[in-house]
Design a protein around this motif. Structure first.
Motif, short mmCIF file in Angstrom:
data_model
loop_
_atom_site.label_atom_id
_atom_site.label_comp_id
_atom_site.label_asym_id
_atom_site.label_seq_id
_atom_site.Cartn_x
_atom_site.Cartn_y
_atom_site.Cartn_z
N ALA A 171 0.81 -1.22 0.00
CA ALA A 171 0.00 0.00 0.00
C ALA A 171 0.84 1.27 0.00
N GLN A 172 2.18 1.12 0.02
CA GLN A 172 3.05 2.29 0.04
C GLN A 172 2.96 3.06 -1.28
N LYS A 173 3.20 4.35 -1.20
CA LYS A 173 3.21 5.17 -2.41
C LYS A 173 4.42 4.83 -3.26
N GLU A 174 4.25 4.97 -4.58
CA GLU A 174 5.37 4.73 -5.49
C GLU A 174 6.50 5.70 -5.20
N LYS A 175 7.73 5.19 -5.28
CA LYS A 175 8.90 6.02 -4.99
C LYS A 175 9.97 5.87 -6.07
#
Length: 276
Positions: free
Chosen positions: A151-155
């Protein structure tokens, strides 16, 4: 067990306009004050949830033929220092430090204009030895990658080594304009893998420069924040704004960033123009 060479992982802190080393090690004790004990409980809770994912990843590497001692890895993950204090990396407690009402109590939308909140956060980072950096000098580029986990934001991940050879990973949210600036700065300086560079970040009141250019107040202070970046490489300095004819995108889409990243990945592997 022999100490590992750990990657220093930096994330941009919008409230302070700097990079924060999420790999900074906090030595926490059950005998500390209430704040320290709360941080220890939080850190162990988050680490306990993170370990199964890490273990599953290493098991997949073992299946691929790599030799890994899982017991040793677990002991290293939940490790203590010579004084018996538990080592907790900052990444596992930063959210608590930033938002807990007894600590910084910062909302996710807080900016540099929350002077008291930023001051408190800065003091807490210093108290627990969490490294904050605005300037990186003499880094050597090893690669640029894309990260999307759960669920982490794209980096966007900027991989490099320091002059002493230790590894560094500087992370930018793909949907945040500082990541957009980074990729254009890499293209604008013709930076290649194996070359050295300097990187600076900052957050400033956008009205300051605008009023200075106009010679009078055309915009009130305290309304907009500019998150700036400066990359120096190959004798060039780039602020990340694209060349004429290419629009600057304040809120880039993930699709745009993926396309731009692919362009950058090909460029950084290309032969150095000076050597051609």
């Amino acid at each position: 067990m022999e100490s590992k060479q750990r990657i220093a992982i930096y994330n941009y802190e919008k409230v302070l306009g700097c990079m924060v080393n999420g790999s900074s090690e906090l030595a926490l004790s059950e005998d500390g004050d209430r704040e320290e004990r709360d941080l220890l409980d939080e850190g162990l809770d988050v680490m306990s949830k993170a370990w199964p994912r890490r273990k599953a990843f290493m098991e997949s590497r073992i299946e691929a033929g790599e030799e890994i001692d899982l017991d040793a890895e677990e002991a290293d993950f939940f490790r203590k220092n010579a004084d018996g204090k538990t080592i907790v990396e900052a990444q596992y407690v930063i959210d608590m430090i930033r938002t807990d009402r007894k600590m910084a109590k910062l909302a996710q939308t807080s900016s540099i204009f929350d002077v008291e909140g930023a001051k408190k956060l800065s003091e807490l980072y210093a108290k627990y030895g969490i490294e904050t950096v605005k300037d990186f000098k003499g880094l050597t580029l090893t690669g640029i990658a894309w990260s999307k986990k759960g669920a982490q934001k794209e980096k966007i991940l900027l991989h490099a080594t320091r002059p002493d050879g230790s590894p560094v990973c500087i992370r930018f949210e793909a949907s945040f304009n500082l990541g957009f600036k980074l990729l254009h700065a890499v293209l604008g300086t013709d930076l290649r893998v194996g070359q050295t560079f300097d990187l600076t970040v900052e957050a400033v009141d956008g009205a300051i420069a605008k009023n200075k250019r106009a010679g009078k107040e055309v915009e009130k202070l305290g309304r907009f924040v500019n998150h700036n970046l400066e990359l120096k490489a190959n004798g060039k300095t780039q602020n990340g704004y694209p060349p004429k004819g290419v629009a600057f995108v304040q809120k880039p889409t993930i699709e745009l960033m993926e396309t731009l990243l692919q362009q950058v990945q090909m460029a950084i592997q290309a032969p150095d123009k000076k050597a051609a």
